[in-house]
Design a protein around this motif. Structure first.
Motif, PDB file in Angstrom:
ATOM      1  N   ILE A  83       0.855  -1.182   0.000  1.00 29.12           N
ATOM      2  CA  ILE A  83       0.000   0.000   0.000  1.00 29.12           C
ATOM      3  C   ILE A  83       0.898   1.241   0.000  1.00 29.12           C
ATOM      4  O   ILE A  83       1.604   1.515   0.976  1.00 29.12           O
ATOM      5  CB  ILE A  83      -0.922   0.023   1.250  1.00 29.12           C
ATOM      6  CG1 ILE A  83      -1.785  -1.245   1.324  1.00 29.12           C
ATOM      7  CG2 ILE A  83      -1.799   1.277   1.242  1.00 29.12           C
ATOM      8  CD1 ILE A  83      -2.597  -1.372   2.599  1.00 29.12           C
ATOM      9  N   PRO A  84       0.923   1.991  -1.106  1.00 23.67           N
ATOM     10  CA  PRO A  84       1.756   3.206  -1.160  1.00 23.67           C
ATOM     11  C   PRO A  84       1.196   4.296  -0.254  1.00 23.67           C
ATOM     12  O   PRO A  84      -0.009   4.365  -0.007  1.00 23.67           O
ATOM     13  CB  PRO A  84       1.675   3.635  -2.638  1.00 23.67           C
ATOM     14  CG  PRO A  84       1.174   2.424  -3.370  1.00 23.67           C
ATOM     15  CD  PRO A  84       0.302   1.686  -2.409  1.00 23.67           C
ATOM     16  N   ALA A  85       2.068   5.126   0.260  1.00 27.44           N
ATOM     17  CA  ALA A  85       1.621   6.276   1.036  1.00 27.44           C
ATOM     18  C   ALA A  85       0.654   7.105   0.211  1.00 27.44           C
ATOM     19  O   ALA A  85       0.806   7.251  -0.994  1.00 27.44           O
ATOM     20  CB  ALA A  85       2.824   7.115   1.462  1.00 27.44           C
ATOM     21  N   GLY A 136     -11.303   3.794   4.544  1.00 22.54           N
ATOM     22  CA  GLY A 136     -11.356   5.230   4.256  1.00 22.54           C
ATOM     23  C   GLY A 136     -10.194   6.010   4.818  1.00 22.54           C
ATOM     24  O   GLY A 136      -9.980   7.172   4.432  1.00 22.54           O
ATOM     25  N   LYS A 137      -9.424   5.425   5.730  1.00 21.34           N
ATOM     26  CA  LYS A 137      -8.247   6.103   6.252  1.00 21.34           C
ATOM     27  C   LYS A 137      -7.182   6.200   5.148  1.00 21.34           C
ATOM     28  O   LYS A 137      -7.121   5.344   4.246  1.00 21.34           O
ATOM     29  CB  LYS A 137      -7.664   5.360   7.460  1.00 21.34           C
ATOM     30  CG  LYS A 137      -8.589   5.280   8.663  1.00 21.34           C
ATOM     31  CD  LYS A 137      -8.733   6.623   9.350  1.00 21.34           C
ATOM     32  CE  LYS A 137      -9.556   6.490  10.629  1.00 21.34           C
ATOM     33  NZ  LYS A 137      -9.763   7.804  11.278  1.00 21.34           N
ATOM     34  N   VAL A 138      -6.324   7.198   5.239  1.00 23.78           N
ATOM     35  CA  VAL A 138      -5.277   7.406   4.228  1.00 23.78           C
ATOM     36  C   VAL A 138      -3.924   7.042   4.827  1.00 23.78           C
ATOM     37  O   VAL A 138      -3.576   7.513   5.922  1.00 23.78           O
ATOM     38  CB  VAL A 138      -5.266   8.862   3.734  1.00 23.78           C
ATOM     39  CG1 VAL A 138      -4.098   9.102   2.759  1.00 23.78           C
ATOM     40  CG2 VAL A 138      -6.589   9.207   3.062  1.00 23.78           C
ATOM     41  N   ALA A 139      -3.191   6.190   4.111  1.00 23.10           N
ATOM     42  CA  ALA A 139      -1.877   5.762   4.594  1.00 23.10           C
ATOM     43  C   ALA A 139      -0.891   6.914   4.547  1.00 23.10           C
ATOM     44  O   ALA A 139      -0.784   7.619   3.533  1.00 23.10           O
ATOM     45  CB  ALA A 139      -1.375   4.602   3.758  1.00 23.10           C
ATOM     46  N   LYS A 140      -0.166   7.131   5.634  1.00 24.48           N
ATOM     47  CA  LYS A 140       0.854   8.179   5.713  1.00 24.48           C
ATOM     48  C   LYS A 140       2.218   7.664   5.262  1.00 24.48           C
ATOM     49  O   LYS A 140       3.112   8.450   4.937  1.00 24.48           O
ATOM     50  CB  LYS A 140       0.955   8.695   7.154  1.00 24.48           C
ATOM     51  CG  LYS A 140      -0.287   9.421   7.611  1.00 24.48           C
ATOM     52  CD  LYS A 140      -0.309   9.616   9.127  1.00 24.48           C
ATOM     53  CE  LYS A 140       0.888  10.404   9.618  1.00 24.48           C
ATOM     54  NZ  LYS A 140       0.807  10.638  11.091  1.00 24.48           N
TER      55      LYS A 140
END
Length: 338
Positions: free
Chosen positions: A288-290, A318-322
């Motif tokens: 999973i890319p940032a 729905g959260k976004v990977a940092k």
């Protein structure tokens, strides 16, 4: 009297009923008593009566003669009671001749009402006047009749509203009965509608019904007792347990209590770290890319339960990977924008 009347040495109160198995032979009654003492029960039970104060000579002459043949004397009953006392075993009886109460009452901490006397209100009244705990057997009865008898005793004296003073046994009054006629579930009905302690009086062959009743919550077990069933004509011997069988039953009761354990549900020490190793957490199913908004396709639930618990799966959608995330790596909330 102890706090819980119905608490026995091995859990439920165990009552070995010699009853009429002595068939009027006092020496045999003594022999059976010694065997019952060796069976480590809580009480040994007898039946006290005379034929003429139990059965009509005119209406039922054959049964009248039968009970006369099984009579023991006052002195003999007292001798048996004193032997029980000497051995530290409770003496119990169904007293079918009320004239006996004056001399046998000092030996009886508990009275047992047999199924045949459950509707004999004058008998119940006289025994209730003694203000001692009563065990009520309910063979032959409808639920309504049982409730009426309970209500009668409680009207006679408020003491019988106290669960330490009145208990009810499921019983089917035939010798022997097949397992299908034991109806152990009636105990649960009695407990629900009366709030009183319940138990089981057994007339099956063997001890399976007794063991099962313990697993279902029986606080009292009553069973007939003999030295041997071989070569015996009197019907009660057929449904009786021997000393060895009672001791085996006690072992089964111990196992049942061990298996029942503690009613409080919690993780146990014996389960070790399985609460972590057996349970699942949320992991990346793929790279999973940032900057990626998390969808279901990105996630998988795997063991062990490290990082984010599987119960938080929906909260991740729905959260976004940092940061960049690798497949199957441990996840922490700090890796996602909040």
């Amino acid at each position: 009297m102890k706090k819980n009347t119905w608490s026995g040495k091995h859990g439920p109160l165990l009552i070995a009923e010699i009853g009429g198995n002595h068939e009027g032979d006092f020496a045999y009654a003594q022999q059976l008593t010694e065997l019952a003492i060796g069976a480590d029960v809580d009480f040994i039970k007898y039946q006290l009566y005379t034929g003429d104060t139990l059965v009509s000579r005119q209406e039922s002459p054959v049964r009248n003669k039968h009970f006369k043949k099984f009579e023991l004397s006052r002195e003999q009953y007292i001798q048996l009671a004193e032997r029980c006392r000497e051995a530290g075993i409770g003496f119990m009886a169904s007293v079918w001749d009320l004239d006996f109460l004056d001399w046998i009452d000092p030996y009886l901490p508990i009275y047992k009402i047999g199924s045949g006397d459950m509707t004999a209100y004058p008998v119940l009244r006289r025994i209730a006047q003694l203000k001692k705990p009563i065990i009520l057997s309910t063979g032959l009865s409808t639920l309504q009749e049982v409730l009426e008898t309970v209500a009668f005793l409680q009207r006679e004296d408020d003491i019988y509203k106290n669960p330490n003073f009145l208990s009810i046994l499921q019983c089917t009054s035939m010798y022997p009965i097949p397992p299908s006629e034991a109806h152990l579930s009636v105990m649960q009905t009695y407990a629900a509608v009366t709030g009183l302690p319940v138990g089981y009086s057994d007339h099956t062959e063997g001890s399976e019904a007794l063991a099962q009743s313990v697993a279902m919550g029986a606080q009292i077990l009553e069973f007939h007792f003999t030295d041997s069933r071989e070569g015996k004509e009197f019907r009660d011997h057929k449904v009786s347990l021997t000393q060895a069988e009672v001791l085996e039953l006690i072992d089964r009761i111990k196992t049942i209590h061990t298996l029942n354990g503690d009613p409080v549900k919690r993780p146990l020490a014996v389960e070790g770290d399985h609460v972590v190793s057996f349970r699942r957490a949320v992991y990346p199913a793929l790279a999973i890319p940032a900057g990626t908004a998390i969808e279901e396709k990105h996630l998988i639930c795997l063991r062990p339960n490290h990082g984010i618990d599987a119960r938080e799966y929906d909260a991740l959608i729905g959260k976004v990977a940092k940061v960049d995330l690798e497949p199957h790596q441990r996840l922490e909330w700090e890796y996602f924008e909040q």
